[in-house]
Enzyme design. Structure first.
Site, PDB file in Angstrom:
ATOM      1  CG  ASN A   1      -1.751   1.190   1.410  1.00  0.00           C
ATOM      2  OD1 ASN A   1      -1.824   2.023   0.507  1.00  0.00           O
ATOM      3  ND2 ASN A   1      -2.410   1.303   2.556  1.00  0.00           N
ATOM      4  CD1 TRP A   2       3.496   1.065  -2.827  1.00  0.00           C
ATOM      5  CD2 TRP A   2       3.383   2.140  -4.796  1.00  0.00           C
ATOM      6  NE1 TRP A   2       4.161   0.295  -3.762  1.00  0.00           N
ATOM      7  CE2 TRP A   2       4.104   0.939  -4.976  1.00  0.00           C
ATOM      8  CE3 TRP A   2       3.193   2.980  -5.890  1.00  0.00           C
ATOM      9  CZ2 TRP A   2       4.634   0.551  -6.214  1.00  0.00           C
ATOM     10  CZ3 TRP A   2       3.722   2.596  -7.134  1.00  0.00           C
ATOM     11  CH2 TRP A   2       4.434   1.407  -7.284  1.00  0.00           C
ATOM     12  CE  LYS A   3      -0.081   2.970   4.779  1.00  0.00           C
ATOM     13  NZ  LYS A   3       0.093   2.982   6.215  1.00  0.00           N
TER      14      LYS A   3
ATOM     15  CG  HIS B   1      -5.499   1.516   5.385  1.00  0.00           C
ATOM     16  ND1 HIS B   1      -5.083   2.467   6.286  1.00  0.00           N
ATOM     17  CD2 HIS B   1      -4.474   0.646   5.236  1.00  0.00           C
ATOM     18  CE1 HIS B   1      -3.840   2.175   6.654  1.00  0.00           C
ATOM     19  NE2 HIS B   1      -3.451   1.078   6.028  1.00  0.00           N
TER      20      HIS B   1
ATOM     21  CD  GLU C   1      -2.730   5.126   6.993  1.00  0.00           C
ATOM     22  OE1 GLU C   1      -2.732   5.215   5.764  1.00  0.00           O
ATOM     23  OE2 GLU C   1      -1.814   4.563   7.636  1.00  0.00           O
TER      24      GLU C   1
ATOM     25  CD  GLU D   1      -3.339  -3.040   7.392  1.00  0.00           C
ATOM     26  OE1 GLU D   1      -2.201  -3.225   6.961  1.00  0.00           O
ATOM     27  OE2 GLU D   1      -4.015  -2.042   7.129  1.00  0.00           O
TER      28      GLU D   1
ATOM     29  N   GLY E   1       2.678   1.754  10.922  1.00  0.00           N
ATOM     30  CA  GLY E   1       3.582   2.887  10.792  1.00  0.00           C
ATOM     31  C   GLY E   1       4.276   3.269  12.095  1.00  0.00           C
TER      32      GLY E   1
ATOM     33  CB  SER F   1       5.558  -2.310  11.844  1.00  0.00           C
ATOM     34  OG  SER F   1       5.115  -0.993  12.140  1.00  0.00           O
TER      35      SER F   1
ATOM     36  N   GLY G   1       3.056  -1.292   4.308  1.00  0.00           N
ATOM     37  CA  GLY G   1       3.069   0.144   4.067  1.00  0.00           C
ATOM     38  C   GLY G   1       4.488   0.622   3.792  1.00  0.00           C
ATOM     39  N   GLY G   2       5.142   1.102   4.827  1.00  0.00           N
ATOM     40  CA  GLY G   2       6.468   1.710   4.702  1.00  0.00           C
ATOM     41  C   GLY G   2       7.466   0.870   3.914  1.00  0.00           C
TER      42      GLY G   2
HETATM   43  P1  PGA Z   1       3.109  -0.092   7.743  1.00  0.00           P
HETATM   44  O1  PGA Z   1       1.636   0.112   7.154  1.00  0.00           O
HETATM   45  O2  PGA Z   1       3.656  -1.353   7.109  1.00  0.00           O
HETATM   46  O3  PGA Z   1       3.858   1.131   7.356  1.00  0.00           O
HETATM   47  O4  PGA Z   1       2.963  -0.251   9.222  1.00  0.00           O
HETATM   48  C1  PGA Z   1       0.788  -0.980   6.997  1.00  0.00           C
HETATM   49  C2  PGA Z   1      -0.508  -0.525   6.390  1.00  0.00           C
HETATM   50  O5  PGA Z   1      -0.940   0.604   6.650  1.00  0.00           O
HETATM   51  O6  PGA Z   1      -1.141  -1.282   5.628  1.00  0.00           O
END
Ligand code: PGA
Length: 252
Positions: free
Chosen positions: A9-11, A97, A99, A169, A175, A215, A236-237
């Site tokens: 997920n590149w956000k 998600h 967020e 998640e 994050g 993470s 994510g990251g």
């Molecule tokens: P993260 O994000 O790997 O940066 O913790 C995961 C996600 O939001 O799907």
């Protein structure tokens, strides 16, 4: 047999040039590696979806959207519909998600509509859910997850569930650098599968891929993915660097 999936997920990261560079690296590196049943998905920002999908055509890399609206069209400024995504060849979408839930007030009720809309259009969804830190501290994490699934997803028929990948998640791990332990992930994933089993039957529950997100990085992916009910990750990251993402993919 259910599939292993590693989804990035590149956000709101990577402009067009960076997106093109990253997807090229992923395509080249996955062209001839043995990764069996593993699906590899990336979710760029809306404006780059079409370009990245065109580049990824015919490769191992699948392209998904990060969100979509539950209506087909209309006065919904800033939104994108299932039909618009499909029109540019996108058939996979991440929904719910944390967020989106936290910053854009997406509720279980809204997500139930989005899920039905996507699946009604034959789109596959990666449905995200997970508890907040305070839920875990107060030992409410199982009931929070159960409610998110019951209210957001369990209106689907067994046939519709075939379009769904789940992504557990825990919000406290996204994050933050903090990860659920492999045991915590397995415990929750087994619980999720038991919920699926009571609602849809054991055979169907066994077919649903359940990803862990929060993470995940090359150093912890192998241990988490080795758990029997963890079928991959939503990253994510670590999905923003080709080497890290590929190292995670290669843990399968
Ligand atoms: P993260 O994000 O790997 O940066 O913790 C995961 C996600 O939001 O799907």
């Amino acid at each position: 047999m259910r599939k292993n999936i590693v989804a990035g997920n590149w956000k709101m990261n990577n402009d067009l040039d960076a997106s093109i560079e990253l997807v090229h690296e992923l395509i080249l590196a996955t062209d001839n590696i043995e990764i069996g049943y593993t699906r590899i998905v990336v979710a760029p920002t809306f404006v780059n979806l079409q370009k990245i999908r065109e580049i990824a055509e015919g490769s191992r890399i699948e392209v998904a959207a990060q969100n979509m609206h539950q209506e087909s069209n209309g006065a919904f400024t800033g939104e994108v519909s299932a039909e618009m995504l499909q029109n540019i060849g996108i058939n996979d979408v991440i929904l719910g998600h944390s967020e989106r839930r936290l910053y854009y007030n997406e509720t279980d009720k809204m997500l139930a509509k989005k899920a039905s809309k996507a699946i009604g259009n034959n789109m596959n969804i990666i449905f995200c859910f997970g508890e907040l830190l305070e839920d875990r501290k107060s030992e409410n994490h199982f009931s929070v997850v159960e409610n998110q699934l019951k209210n957001g997803l369990f209106h689907l028929t067994a046939k519709e569930l075939g379009f769904v990948v789940l992504a557990y998640e825990p919000v406290w791990a996204i994050g933050t650098g903090e990860t659920a332990s492999p045991e915590q992930a397995q415990e929750m994933h087994a619980f999720i599968r038991s919920l699926l089993s009571s609602k849809y039957g054991k055979e169907i529950a066994e077919e649903v891929s359940i990803l862990y997100g929060g993470s995940v990085k090359p150093s912890n992916a192998k241990e988490i993915f080795s758990k029997p009910d963890v079928d991959g990750g939503l990253i994510g990251g670590a999905a923003l660097k080709a080497d890290d993402f590929l190292a995670i993919v290669k843990t399968f």
